[in-house]
Design an enzyme around this catalytic site. Structure first.
Site, PDB file in Angstrom:
ATOM      1  N   ASP A   1     -15.649 -69.940  64.330  1.00 14.19           N
ATOM      2  CA  ASP A   1     -17.113 -69.856  64.260  1.00 14.19           C
ATOM      3  C   ASP A   1     -17.460 -68.381  64.403  1.00 14.19           C
ATOM      4  OD1 ASP A   1     -19.780 -70.527  64.149  1.00 14.19           O
ATOM      5  OD2 ASP A   1     -19.919 -70.983  66.275  1.00 14.19           O
TER       6      ASP A   1
ATOM      7  N   CYS B   1     -23.623 -69.316  61.469  1.00 12.40           N
ATOM      8  CA  CYS B   1     -25.019 -69.757  61.586  1.00 12.40           C
ATOM      9  C   CYS B   1     -25.923 -68.839  60.769  1.00 12.40           C
ATOM     10  CB  CYS B   1     -25.457 -69.791  63.044  1.00 12.40           C
ATOM     11  SG  CYS B   1     -25.239 -68.239  63.916  1.00 12.40           S
TER      12      CYS B   1
ATOM     13  N   CYS C   1     -13.348 -68.127  68.507  1.00  9.93           N
ATOM     14  CA  CYS C   1     -14.571 -67.584  69.142  1.00  9.93           C
ATOM     15  C   CYS C   1     -15.234 -68.754  69.872  1.00  9.93           C
ATOM     16  CB  CYS C   1     -15.500 -66.985  68.104  1.00  9.93           C
ATOM     17  SG  CYS C   1     -14.736 -65.691  67.115  1.00  9.93           S
ATOM     18  N   ALA C   2     -14.796 -69.031  71.107  1.00 11.24           N
ATOM     19  CA  ALA C   2     -15.077 -70.308  71.763  1.00 11.24           C
ATOM     20  C   ALA C   2     -16.355 -70.329  72.581  1.00 11.24           C
ATOM     21  CB  ALA C   2     -13.907 -70.678  72.671  1.00 11.24           C
ATOM     22  N   ALA C   3     -16.806 -69.198  73.132  1.00 15.94           N
ATOM     23  CA  ALA C   3     -17.933 -69.203  74.076  1.00 15.94           C
ATOM     24  C   ALA C   3     -19.204 -69.710  73.380  1.00 15.94           C
ATOM     25  CB  ALA C   3     -18.151 -67.791  74.598  1.00 15.94           C
ATOM     26  N   PRO C   4     -20.038 -70.520  74.085  1.00 18.92           N
ATOM     27  CA  PRO C   4     -19.947 -70.995  75.484  1.00 18.92           C
ATOM     28  C   PRO C   4     -19.153 -72.287  75.666  1.00 18.92           C
ATOM     29  CG  PRO C   4     -22.055 -71.615  74.576  1.00 18.92           C
ATOM     30  CD  PRO C   4     -21.332 -70.901  73.478  1.00 18.92           C
ATOM     31  N   GLY C   5     -18.387 -72.716  74.667  1.00 20.08           N
ATOM     32  CA  GLY C   5     -17.475 -73.842  74.841  1.00 20.08           C
ATOM     33  C   GLY C   5     -17.950 -75.168  74.316  1.00 20.08           C
ATOM     34  N   GLY C   6     -19.004 -75.206  73.536  1.00 20.13           N
ATOM     35  CA  GLY C   6     -19.510 -76.479  73.006  1.00 20.13           C
ATOM     36  C   GLY C   6     -18.547 -77.101  72.004  1.00 20.13           C
ATOM     37  N   LYS C   7     -18.105 -76.303  71.024  1.00 20.68           N
ATOM     38  CA  LYS C   7     -17.197 -76.822  69.994  1.00 20.68           C
ATOM     39  C   LYS C   7     -15.811 -77.099  70.581  1.00 20.68           C
ATOM     40  CE  LYS C   7     -19.648 -74.241  66.435  1.00 20.68           C
ATOM     41  NZ  LYS C   7     -20.531 -73.533  67.374  1.00 20.68           N
TER      42      LYS C   7
END
Length: 669
Positions: free
Chosen positions: A527, A583, A459-465
């Site tokens: 995540d 979170c 679950c990548a969006a918005p790409g921070g991790k």
């Protein structure tokens, strides 16, 4: 032909150049004048000597002054002691004087009783009545004269007390001598009365006169006692005034630092008294707390009253046996507290009840207060393009006030204030940093990716991790960034282009079906989508929108995603690690999901290798989880000053999927 050199002879003696020159000779006057002229260094040394001598003299003067001041203080203390002794002696003498007067009263009463007995015995004699009457009249006159003399002497003694204390005691001695003479005269008169007795009728009249005389004496003595008490009170006041004057004189002698110290001490004493009074008031208020009526609950207009009631109820619940009302149960107090918390912090009943079950009451208030305040902005330096030190210098030059987040990360920076928007600086547009929450560093740190590995961010969006993983890998290996929402993937593409990430494959699939598409990853980061109860400060709508149905939906989705993530990992690889993070704070979305995965797949928990964070729950109310859940980490806004977060690290040991029978056996064990 020249002269022959004689080499055979020994050339001994001094040569021409080896001769020592004699000392130069000068006239007498020249040397004397030159010796008087001092060089620059000699002058400096002379100045230093003079300065040292002056300092020594000044120090000696200061020591003398200190000695004199100490001696003066000693003399003052001695004078005070002498004054106090004199005052004590005065008081003692006055007390003695009062006691002696009381003894005189007793003696007079004894004399009157003797007169009565003698008169009764000598009723038979009748011839000498007139002489006895004369004697009684003489006695009364003498008593009156003594009264007048006493009153006059007491007045003079009161006037002259402040001037001469010795005069007062001399007067008292004179009074005692006069009274002794009176006693002797009365004794002589008694002897005469034995020979001269009076008849019964007249004797009764004389007895009445003596009684009146005695009463007058008693009244005069009581007046003298009152006057002595007044004198003692005036002397006490004088003592206090003298003490104050002495204190003032001491204050004048003190240094300014000592005076300031005394002022501070007085202030502290006043503050302590005020604090004690406030504590007493609080205790009385708490003890007086009464359960509100229905009308009071419905007609609440002031939030301060609700806040005070919340504190009072928490105090009652902390010591329920002592502070509760007799007819009230604990459940009534908890319901009242829940209602007040919901109205004050604008939560719905369901979520507030969940939070009350999770936290103790004191910690609950801290969590709710921390959730109302937004966390500070944090940025992550992109190590593919720059270093944190260089980035910090560039941003400081642009007027940004920042600091490193902490020792636990070498990439993060906290931004306190900035003159330029952080999303529009040249450094941001050049891809030198990414605006990212401090809590989102943690899952990638737990994943600990290595170079030349195959990694999936489900679950990548918005790409921070995902960008953080790519920076750690240094654009080696392959990174798969997956997300179901295609519109959110646009942000991932933009960020990856800006940050300079090259080794990434961006795809949009349902994470639950991802194992059917591709498998064999070394590491997987999940995540998972959640209710967001740890990020209330960012999204306040969570307070009122979330219900039990939402939590159940999230739980089922999280279970399916976690099982799919485990299936995507190849157990035969060297790492075979899965990191699960949310979170959210609720254990239904965290510990329950991990416990479910431990039963369904051949997976074990590993330590997250994070330096801080609280341990996960192994028990929650009536539920019991696997003991290895201690290795998971929880992060709270009121404890760690970051968004609420949960991180768990799993390792896969085999690709076999456990049957339902094995699961039931494990449950029974």
């Amino acid at each position: 032909m020249g002269r022959k050199g004689k080499f055979d002879k020994d050339l001994s003696g001094r040569g021409r150049k080896a001769k020592k020159q004699s000392d130069p000779t000068f006239p007498k006057g020249i040397l004397g004048k030159e010796s008087n002229i001092l060089s620059h260094r000699q002058k400096q040394r002379a100045r230093k000597r003079l300065l040292k001598n002056q300092q020594l003299k000044e120090n000696a003067k200061k020591l003398l002054k200190k000695k004199t001041t100490v001696e003066e203080q000693q003399v003052q203390s001695k004078n005070r002691k002498d004054i106090l002794k004199q005052q004590k002696e005065k008081k003692e003498k006055k007390v003695k004087f009062v006691n002696e007067k009381r003894d005189e009263m007793v003696i007079q009463s004894d004399l009157s009783s003797k007169l009565k007995t003698k008169l009764k015995q000598n009723k038979k004699t009748k011839g000498k009545q007139k002489d006895i009457i004369k004697n009684v009249s003489k006695l009364s006159k003498k008593a009156k004269q003594n009264k007048k003399s006493k009153s006059m002497k007491t007045k003079t003694s009161i006037k002259n007390e402040s001037d001469d204390d010795n005069m007062l005691f001399n007067d008292d001695d004179d009074i005692e001598e006069d009274e002794d003479e009176q006693m002797d005269d009365e004794n002589t008169s008694e002897d005469e009365d034995d020979n001269q007795l009076v008849s019964a009728a007249k004797l009764k009249k004389n007895m009445k006169k003596t009684k009146k005389f005695m009463e007058d004496n008693i009244e005069s003595d009581s007046e003298e006692m009152v006057s002595s008490d007044e004198e003692e009170s005036t002397e006490d006041e004088q003592m206090r005034e003298d003490g104050k004057e002495n204190d003032k004189s001491d204050d004048d002698d003190l240094l300014p630092i000592e005076k300031a110290n005394e002022k501070l001490k007085k202030k502290k004493e006043k503050e302590q008294k005020l604090a004690e009074e406030e504590v007493e008031d609080m205790m009385t208020y708490q003890s007086v707390f009464s359960f509100p009526n229905d009308e009071e609950l419905t007609n609440v207009t002031n939030l301060k009253d609700i806040q005070q009631r919340i504190r009072d109820v928490i105090m009652v619940l902390s010591d329920f046996k002592k502070l509760r009302e007799k007819n009230r149960s604990r459940s009534e107090y908890t319901e009242l507290l829940r209602m007040d918390l919901c109205t004050y912090y604008s939560y719905n009943n369901f979520l507030m009840e969940k939070l009350m079950q999770m936290f103790p009451l004191d910690e609950l208030l801290e969590f709710l207060e921390a959730s109302e305040v937004q966390r500070p902005m944090t940025i992550r330096a992109n190590t593919l393009k720059t270093r944190r030190r260089d980035l910090a210098e560039a941003l400081i030059n642009r007027g940004v006030n920042l600091d490193p987040i902490g020792k636990w990360t070498k990439i993060g920076l906290v931004v306190y204030s900035s003159q330029v928007p952080m999303g529009a600086t040249p450094e941001y547009l050049a891809g030198h940093y990414m605006i990212q929450g401090a809590s989102s560093f943690l899952p990638v740190m737990a994943l600990d990716p290595k170079e030349n590995e195959r990694i999936l961010d489900m679950c990548a969006a918005p790409g921070g991790k995902a960008s953080h993983i790519a920076a750690i890998i240094k654009n080696t290996g392959t990174l798969f960034a997956n997300d179901l929402n295609k519109e959110r993937l646009k942000a991932v593409v933009g960020n990856f282009h800006r940050l300079g990430i090259v080794n990434c494959v961006i795809c949009s699939y349902d994470g639950r079906k991802f194992p059917t598409i591709i498998k064999g990853f070394d590491r997987v980061l999940l995540d998972a989508p959640c209710t967001g109860t740890g990020v209330v400060a960012k999204d306040p709508s969570v307070k009122a929108n979330k219900a039990e149905v939402d939590i159940q939906r999230c739980c089922t989705l999280q279970r399916e995603l976690l099982l799919a993530a485990i299936d995507c990992v190849n157990a035969r690889s060297e790492s075979a690690i899965i990191v699960y993070s949310t979170c959210s704070i609720l254990p239904e979305e965290n510990e329950w999901i991990i416990d479910y995965a431990l039963k369904k797949r051949d997976v074990k928990l590993l330590p997250t290798d994070l330096e801080f964070g609280t341990d996960g729950f192994t028990s929650y109310r009536q539920y019991r989880f696997h003991p290895s859940l201690k290795l998971t980490k929880r992060f709270y806004p009121h404890v760690h000053n970051m968004d609420g977060f949960f991180v768990a690290k799993l390792k896969k040991f085999s690709n076999n999927i456990l049957n339902q029978k094995n699961v039931k056996e494990e449950m029974s064990d």
